[in-house]
Motif scaffolding. Structure first.
Motif, PDB file in Angstrom:
ATOM      1  N   ARG A 119       0.814  -1.228   0.000  1.00 20.28           N
ATOM      2  CA  ARG A 119       0.000   0.000   0.000  1.00 20.28           C
ATOM      3  C   ARG A 119       0.840   1.267   0.000  1.00 20.28           C
ATOM      4  NH1 ARG A 119      -2.753  -3.402   3.518  1.00 20.28           N
ATOM      5  NH2 ARG A 119      -1.759  -2.449   5.331  1.00 20.28           N
ATOM      6  N   SER A 120       2.133   1.128   0.241  1.00 14.67           N
ATOM      7  CA  SER A 120       3.007   2.304   0.281  1.00 14.67           C
ATOM      8  C   SER A 120       3.405   2.802  -1.095  1.00 14.67           C
ATOM      9  CB  SER A 120       4.265   1.989   1.086  1.00 14.67           C
ATOM     10  OG  SER A 120       3.950   1.664   2.423  1.00 14.67           O
ATOM     11  N   TYR A 121       3.219   1.991  -2.116  1.00 15.42           N
ATOM     12  CA  TYR A 121       3.735   2.289  -3.446  1.00 15.42           C
ATOM     13  C   TYR A 121       2.601   2.540  -4.437  1.00 15.42           C
ATOM     14  CZ  TYR A 121       7.922   0.263  -1.354  1.00 15.42           C
ATOM     15  OH  TYR A 121       8.981  -0.002  -0.518  1.00 15.42           O
ATOM     16  N   ASN A 122       2.693   3.631  -5.158  1.00 16.16           N
ATOM     17  CA  ASN A 122       1.684   3.970  -6.158  1.00 16.16           C
ATOM     18  C   ASN A 122       2.093   3.594  -7.578  1.00 16.16           C
ATOM     19  OD1 ASN A 122      -0.484   5.287  -4.626  1.00 16.16           O
ATOM     20  ND2 ASN A 122       1.122   6.747  -4.073  1.00 16.16           N
ATOM     21  N   TYR A 123       3.349   3.283  -7.781  1.00 11.95           N
ATOM     22  CA  TYR A 123       3.834   2.986  -9.129  1.00 11.95           C
ATOM     23  C   TYR A 123       4.295   1.536  -9.188  1.00 11.95           C
ATOM     24  CZ  TYR A 123       3.743   8.016  -9.389  1.00 11.95           C
ATOM     25  OH  TYR A 123       3.336   9.319  -9.356  1.00 11.95           O
ATOM     26  N   TRP A 124       3.781   0.824 -10.193  1.00 12.28           N
ATOM     27  CA  TRP A 124       4.047  -0.606 -10.324  1.00 12.28           C
ATOM     28  C   TRP A 124       4.345  -0.965 -11.771  1.00 12.28           C
ATOM     29  CZ3 TRP A 124       4.099  -4.052  -6.260  1.00 12.28           C
ATOM     30  CH2 TRP A 124       3.641  -3.558  -5.020  1.00 12.28           C
ATOM     31  N   GLY A 125       5.212  -1.945 -11.943  1.00  6.25           N
ATOM     32  CA  GLY A 125       5.427  -2.523 -13.252  1.00  6.25           C
ATOM     33  C   GLY A 125       4.403  -3.604 -13.542  1.00  6.25           C
ATOM     34  N   GLN A 126       4.526  -4.188 -14.720  1.00  6.73           N
ATOM     35  CA  GLN A 126       3.547  -5.181 -15.156  1.00  6.73           C
ATOM     36  C   GLN A 126       3.886  -6.581 -14.665  1.00  6.73           C
ATOM     37  OE1 GLN A 126       6.051  -4.147 -16.970  1.00  6.73           O
ATOM     38  NE2 GLN A 126       6.941  -6.040 -17.793  1.00  6.73           N
ATOM     39  N   GLY A 127       5.089  -6.763 -14.165  1.00  9.47           N
ATOM     40  CA  GLY A 127       5.499  -8.048 -13.618  1.00  9.47           C
ATOM     41  C   GLY A 127       6.284  -8.885 -14.610  1.00  9.47           C
ATOM     42  N   THR A 128       7.161  -9.724 -14.083  1.00  8.49           N
ATOM     43  CA  THR A 128       7.930 -10.662 -14.897  1.00  8.49           C
ATOM     44  C   THR A 128       7.938 -12.013 -14.190  1.00  8.49           C
ATOM     45  OG1 THR A 128      10.027 -11.010 -16.067  1.00  8.49           O
ATOM     46  CG2 THR A 128      10.169 -10.003 -13.887  1.00  8.49           C
ATOM     47  N   GLN A 129       7.718 -13.071 -14.954  1.00 13.81           N
ATOM     48  CA  GLN A 129       7.603 -14.408 -14.376  1.00 13.81           C
ATOM     49  C   GLN A 129       8.981 -15.000 -14.102  1.00 13.81           C
ATOM     50  OE1 GLN A 129       4.704 -16.385 -13.643  1.00 13.81           O
ATOM     51  NE2 GLN A 129       6.254 -17.681 -12.657  1.00 13.81           N
ATOM     52  N   VAL A 130       9.139 -15.529 -12.909  1.00 13.16           N
ATOM     53  CA  VAL A 130      10.325 -16.298 -12.545  1.00 13.16           C
ATOM     54  C   VAL A 130       9.858 -17.694 -12.161  1.00 13.16           C
ATOM     55  CG1 VAL A 130      12.193 -16.571 -10.883  1.00 13.16           C
ATOM     56  CG2 VAL A 130      11.661 -14.307 -11.804  1.00 13.16           C
ATOM     57  N   THR A 131      10.390 -18.690 -12.828  1.00 13.93           N
ATOM     58  CA  THR A 131      10.036 -20.078 -12.554  1.00 13.93           C
ATOM     59  C   THR A 131      11.309 -20.849 -12.243  1.00 13.93           C
ATOM     60  OG1 THR A 131       8.145 -19.955 -14.062  1.00 13.93           O
ATOM     61  CG2 THR A 131       8.906 -22.146 -13.409  1.00 13.93           C
ATOM     62  N   VAL A 132      11.324 -21.492 -11.078  1.00 18.17           N
ATOM     63  CA  VAL A 132      12.484 -22.261 -10.649  1.00 18.17           C
ATOM     64  C   VAL A 132      12.087 -23.730 -10.622  1.00 18.17           C
ATOM     65  CG1 VAL A 132      14.261 -22.567  -8.895  1.00 18.17           C
ATOM     66  CG2 VAL A 132      13.228 -20.300  -9.247  1.00 18.17           C
ATOM     67  N   SER A 133      12.751 -24.527 -11.421  1.00 21.43           N
ATOM     68  CA  SER A 133      12.420 -25.939 -11.510  1.00 21.43           C
ATOM     69  C   SER A 133      13.323 -26.767 -10.602  1.00 21.43           C
ATOM     70  CB  SER A 133      12.574 -26.421 -12.953  1.00 21.43           C
ATOM     71  OG  SER A 133      13.924 -26.306 -13.362  1.00 21.43           O
ATOM     72  N   THR A 134      12.808 -27.934 -10.216  1.00 25.44           N
ATOM     73  CA  THR A 134      13.596 -28.832  -9.364  1.00 25.44           C
ATOM     74  C   THR A 134      14.570 -29.654 -10.186  1.00 25.44           C
ATOM     75  OG1 THR A 134      11.839 -30.457  -9.516  1.00 25.44           O
ATOM     76  CG2 THR A 134      11.795 -28.983  -7.629  1.00 25.44           C
TER      77      THR A 134
END
Length: 125
Positions: A110-125
């Motif tokens: 709630r402290s941040y008004n500016y956000w990016g669209q996101g990037t997926q990180v997937t870590v496989s076993t």
């Protein structure tokens, strides 16, 4: 136009590394506290790391402390998240955020008004 754009996500094996970048435009980047949050499927968005405007102060979630490093380059209007020793539980969409916090908490979405669209990180076993 005010914008945060993340890059650098992808698929990596457990134990591997990735570096995320977040490029800012249209913002007074050098005055902003910048942060990374992440959100796994079915879970709430959670704090990962933050860095103050000058880079002198950094903050980390306990789950990533010692493995992740946040940094910034004010000349390039970019914040980075170096992620080492990745674990499957690090799998999530990672979001860059920023704002001038004043007395607001670095740990809260709630402290941040500016956000990016996101990037997926997937870590496989």
């Amino acid at each position: 136009q005010e914008q945060l754009v993340e890059s650098g996500g992808g698929l990596v094996q457990a134990g591997g590394s990735l570096r995320l970048s977040c490029a800012a435009s249209g913002l007074t980047f050098s005055s902003f506290t910048m942060a990374w949050f992440r959100q796994a499927p079915g879970k709430e968005r959670e704090f990962v790391a933050a860095i103050n405007w000058s880079g002198d102060s950094t903050y980390y979630a306990d789950s990533v402390k010692g493995r992740f490093t946040i940094s910034r380059d004010n000349g390039k209007n970019t914040v980075y998240l170096q992620m080492n020793s990745l674990k499957p539980e690090d799998t999530a969409v990672y979001y860059c955020s920023g704002d001038i916090l004043y007395s607001r908490s670095v740990y809260s979405t709630r402290s941040y008004n500016y956000w990016g669209q996101g990037t997926q990180v997937t870590v496989s076993t």
